[in-house]
Design a protein around this motif. Sequence first.
Motif, PDB file in Angstrom:
ATOM      1  N   HIS A 153       0.801  -1.205   0.000  1.00 58.71           N
ATOM      2  CA  HIS A 153       0.000   0.000   0.000  1.00 58.71           C
ATOM      3  C   HIS A 153       0.841   1.265   0.000  1.00 58.71           C
ATOM      4  O   HIS A 153       0.312   2.356  -0.236  1.00 58.71           O
ATOM      5  CB  HIS A 153      -0.909   0.016   1.234  1.00 58.71           C
ATOM      6  CG  HIS A 153      -1.946  -1.068   1.207  1.00 58.71           C
ATOM      7  ND1 HIS A 153      -3.073  -0.980   0.436  1.00 58.71           N
ATOM      8  CD2 HIS A 153      -2.013  -2.260   1.856  1.00 58.71           C
ATOM      9  CE1 HIS A 153      -3.807  -2.069   0.626  1.00 58.71           C
ATOM     10  NE2 HIS A 153      -3.183  -2.854   1.473  1.00 58.71           N
ATOM     11  N   ALA A 154       2.126   1.164   0.282  1.00 62.06           N
ATOM     12  CA  ALA A 154       2.950   2.342   0.524  1.00 62.06           C
ATOM     13  C   ALA A 154       2.867   3.366  -0.606  1.00 62.06           C
ATOM     14  O   ALA A 154       2.808   4.559  -0.366  1.00 62.06           O
ATOM     15  CB  ALA A 154       4.413   1.928   0.734  1.00 62.06           C
ATOM     16  N   LEU A 155       2.853   2.908  -1.864  1.00 63.17           N
ATOM     17  CA  LEU A 155       2.807   3.832  -2.993  1.00 63.17           C
ATOM     18  C   LEU A 155       1.558   3.680  -3.843  1.00 63.17           C
ATOM     19  O   LEU A 155       1.378   4.427  -4.796  1.00 63.17           O
ATOM     20  CB  LEU A 155       4.049   3.628  -3.881  1.00 63.17           C
ATOM     21  CG  LEU A 155       5.375   4.081  -3.279  1.00 63.17           C
ATOM     22  CD1 LEU A 155       6.523   3.718  -4.216  1.00 63.17           C
ATOM     23  CD2 LEU A 155       5.372   5.581  -3.037  1.00 63.17           C
ATOM     24  N   ASP A 157      -1.806   3.333  -2.492  1.00 58.60           N
ATOM     25  CA  ASP A 157      -3.015   3.873  -1.890  1.00 58.60           C
ATOM     26  C   ASP A 157      -3.246   5.319  -2.337  1.00 58.60           C
ATOM     27  O   ASP A 157      -2.311   6.006  -2.746  1.00 58.60           O
ATOM     28  CB  ASP A 157      -2.896   3.848  -0.364  1.00 58.60           C
ATOM     29  CG  ASP A 157      -3.260   2.480   0.196  1.00 58.60           C
ATOM     30  OD1 ASP A 157      -3.791   1.663  -0.571  1.00 58.60           O
ATOM     31  OD2 ASP A 157      -3.016   2.248   1.383  1.00 58.60           O
ATOM     32  N   PRO A 159      -3.667   9.364  -1.874  1.00 51.62           N
ATOM     33  CA  PRO A 159      -2.838  10.229  -1.018  1.00 51.62           C
ATOM     34  C   PRO A 159      -3.366  10.362   0.407  1.00 51.62           C
ATOM     35  O   PRO A 159      -2.566  10.380   1.352  1.00 51.62           O
ATOM     36  CB  PRO A 159      -2.884  11.573  -1.756  1.00 51.62           C
ATOM     37  CG  PRO A 159      -3.072  11.196  -3.192  1.00 51.62           C
ATOM     38  CD  PRO A 159      -3.956   9.987  -3.176  1.00 51.62           C
ATOM     39  N   ARG A 161      -5.074   8.215   2.250  1.00 55.72           N
ATOM     40  CA  ARG A 161      -4.802   6.999   3.019  1.00 55.72           C
ATOM     41  C   ARG A 161      -3.308   6.867   3.303  1.00 55.72           C
ATOM     42  O   ARG A 161      -2.914   6.423   4.376  1.00 55.72           O
ATOM     43  CB  ARG A 161      -5.304   5.770   2.254  1.00 55.72           C
ATOM     44  CG  ARG A 161      -5.286   4.494   3.087  1.00 55.72           C
ATOM     45  CD  ARG A 161      -5.851   3.338   2.314  1.00 55.72           C
ATOM     46  NE  ARG A 161      -7.239   3.581   1.917  1.00 55.72           N
ATOM     47  CZ  ARG A 161      -7.937   2.750   1.141  1.00 55.72           C
ATOM     48  NH1 ARG A 161      -7.381   1.659   0.670  1.00 55.72           N
ATOM     49  NH2 ARG A 161      -9.187   3.037   0.825  1.00 55.72           N
ATOM     50  N   ARG A 162      -2.475   7.250   2.355  1.00 58.33           N
ATOM     51  CA  ARG A 162      -1.029   7.228   2.608  1.00 58.33           C
ATOM     52  C   ARG A 162      -0.665   8.175   3.750  1.00 58.33           C
ATOM     53  O   ARG A 162       0.177   7.857   4.591  1.00 58.33           O
ATOM     54  CB  ARG A 162      -0.268   7.654   1.352  1.00 58.33           C
ATOM     55  CG  ARG A 162      -0.286   6.651   0.227  1.00 58.33           C
ATOM     56  CD  ARG A 162       0.659   7.091  -0.859  1.00 58.33           C
ATOM     57  NE  ARG A 162      -0.027   7.207  -2.131  1.00 58.33           N
ATOM     58  CZ  ARG A 162       0.528   7.716  -3.220  1.00 58.33           C
ATOM     59  NH1 ARG A 162       1.758   8.164  -3.179  1.00 58.33           N
ATOM     60  NH2 ARG A 162      -0.141   7.788  -4.341  1.00 58.33           N
ATOM     61  N   THR A 163      -1.318   9.346   3.753  1.00 53.18           N
ATOM     62  CA  THR A 163      -1.057  10.318   4.820  1.00 53.18           C
ATOM     63  C   THR A 163      -1.440   9.748   6.176  1.00 53.18           C
ATOM     64  O   THR A 163      -0.705   9.897   7.162  1.00 53.18           O
ATOM     65  CB  THR A 163      -1.843  11.616   4.559  1.00 53.18           C
ATOM     66  OG1 THR A 163      -1.455  12.143   3.283  1.00 53.18           O
ATOM     67  CG2 THR A 163      -1.571  12.643   5.640  1.00 53.18           C
ATOM     68  N   ARG A 165      -1.483   6.686   7.082  1.00 54.57           N
ATOM     69  CA  ARG A 165      -0.552   5.632   7.479  1.00 54.57           C
ATOM     70  C   ARG A 165       0.807   6.193   7.902  1.00 54.57           C
ATOM     71  O   ARG A 165       1.492   5.594   8.732  1.00 54.57           O
ATOM     72  CB  ARG A 165      -0.363   4.641   6.323  1.00 54.57           C
ATOM     73  CG  ARG A 165      -1.590   3.787   6.037  1.00 54.57           C
ATOM     74  CD  ARG A 165      -1.437   3.032   4.734  1.00 54.57           C
ATOM     75  NE  ARG A 165      -0.361   2.058   4.791  1.00 54.57           N
ATOM     76  CZ  ARG A 165      -0.498   0.813   5.219  1.00 54.57           C
ATOM     77  NH1 ARG A 165      -1.666   0.399   5.667  1.00 54.57           N
ATOM     78  NH2 ARG A 165       0.523  -0.021   5.225  1.00 54.57           N
ATOM     79  N   ARG A 166       1.205   7.318   7.335  1.00 55.17           N
ATOM     80  CA  ARG A 166       2.555   7.822   7.588  1.00 55.17           C
ATOM     81  C   ARG A 166       2.635   8.917   8.647  1.00 55.17           C
ATOM     82  O   ARG A 166       3.644   9.061   9.340  1.00 55.17           O
ATOM     83  CB  ARG A 166       3.143   8.334   6.266  1.00 55.17           C
ATOM     84  CG  ARG A 166       3.434   7.214   5.290  1.00 55.17           C
ATOM     85  CD  ARG A 166       3.526   7.666   3.855  1.00 55.17           C
ATOM     86  NE  ARG A 166       4.611   8.600   3.613  1.00 55.17           N
ATOM     87  CZ  ARG A 166       4.939   9.050   2.403  1.00 55.17           C
ATOM     88  NH1 ARG A 166       4.257   8.637   1.343  1.00 55.17           N
ATOM     89  NH2 ARG A 166       5.940   9.894   2.260  1.00 55.17           N
ATOM     90  N   PHE A 300       7.600   2.405   6.966  1.00 57.66           N
ATOM     91  CA  PHE A 300       6.828   3.528   7.483  1.00 57.66           C
ATOM     92  C   PHE A 300       7.450   4.124   8.740  1.00 57.66           C
ATOM     93  O   PHE A 300       7.579   5.331   8.873  1.00 57.66           O
ATOM     94  CB  PHE A 300       5.392   3.093   7.799  1.00 57.66           C
ATOM     95  CG  PHE A 300       4.536   2.919   6.586  1.00 57.66           C
ATOM     96  CD1 PHE A 300       4.235   3.989   5.783  1.00 57.66           C
ATOM     97  CD2 PHE A 300       4.026   1.673   6.252  1.00 57.66           C
ATOM     98  CE1 PHE A 300       3.439   3.839   4.661  1.00 57.66           C
ATOM     99  CE2 PHE A 300       3.238   1.502   5.139  1.00 57.66           C
ATOM    100  CZ  PHE A 300       2.942   2.586   4.338  1.00 57.66           C
TER     101      PHE A 300
END
Length: 328
Positions: A153-155, A157, A159, A161-163, A165-166, A300
């Motif tokens: 999912h890192a790249l 998902d 933006p 959802r990435r935010t 997670r990070r 992450f």
Amino acid sequence: MAEPALKKDKAQTAGHLAIRRIPMASLSDTAGVVHGRLQSQRDDIIDLIIITDLHGRYRGVVELKRLLHARDTESIASLMREDWPTVLPDTDQERAADAATRSGVATLPVVTLDRQPVGVLSASILLEVLAQEHREDVHRFAGILHAQAGSIHALEDPPFRRTVRRLPWLLIGLTLSAAATGIMVGFERLLEADVTVAFFIPALVYLADAVGTQTEMIAVRHLSLRRRPLGSLLRGEILTGGLIGLALGLIAYLAVWATFGSTSVAAGVGISLLAACMLASALGLLLPWMLARLGIDPAFGSGPVATIIQDVATILIYFAVMTALLQT
């Protein structure tokens, strides 16, 4: 109806990816009947016509090119291929693509164990599966993708959802960064006594971060490829960090001594570099290992958390060493 998109957060099976609105015919049909049905229906794919018996069980397929070249009176049964490869609905997408490749076909029927047709995998779906699996294999061999579904999912998902997670890991770093400010305030007298001490903090922090980042990248790659006992890896990494710190420390000692003429300050910078590099190497290995053991993607959390811990530890080591050397 568009072909289903391949999403890594859903089941990667032939049944999930199969196109279900497809042309079907019975063994008793003629080529003319089926051809007329194709003109009136709006199927999503017509590369293959699925043939069933009177009970709706799968018997074989007829390729579109054979149907178009057949006489209207010719029976579908005479055009059918019974040896066409099929896969089960729960077949993994990679195995399905491999089956199509080995059989030399571009479209693959999906059929249940009791011979009920589910749908077909089109050529575009099979090509996307092959491309996706190839990318994953390359990433895994390069050591940038851990063999966990969450890592993918890192790249991929959206933006937001990435935010989500990070950002928590960066908030942890923001909280811990207050400790660095607290340490600076605690050693205010030392800085007032010799402002030269402050000159080397950015360089020390950068070098410790660089050594730690190198170790993190190597550790994440190693975790994605193989497993070895932590003890031997940690000993080797601390020794490596020590040798790197020794080389950098000696260079820094000579440069500081030649520039500022103070052996105490030069020795403080050199000793701090040695200790900080050893600690950074240990943290760079331990944090990805701990996160992987907890089932969390190391990509992450290890970077933001390790960086701030290394920064705080480096500043603390530096001021402790300088206090001991300059106040003796």
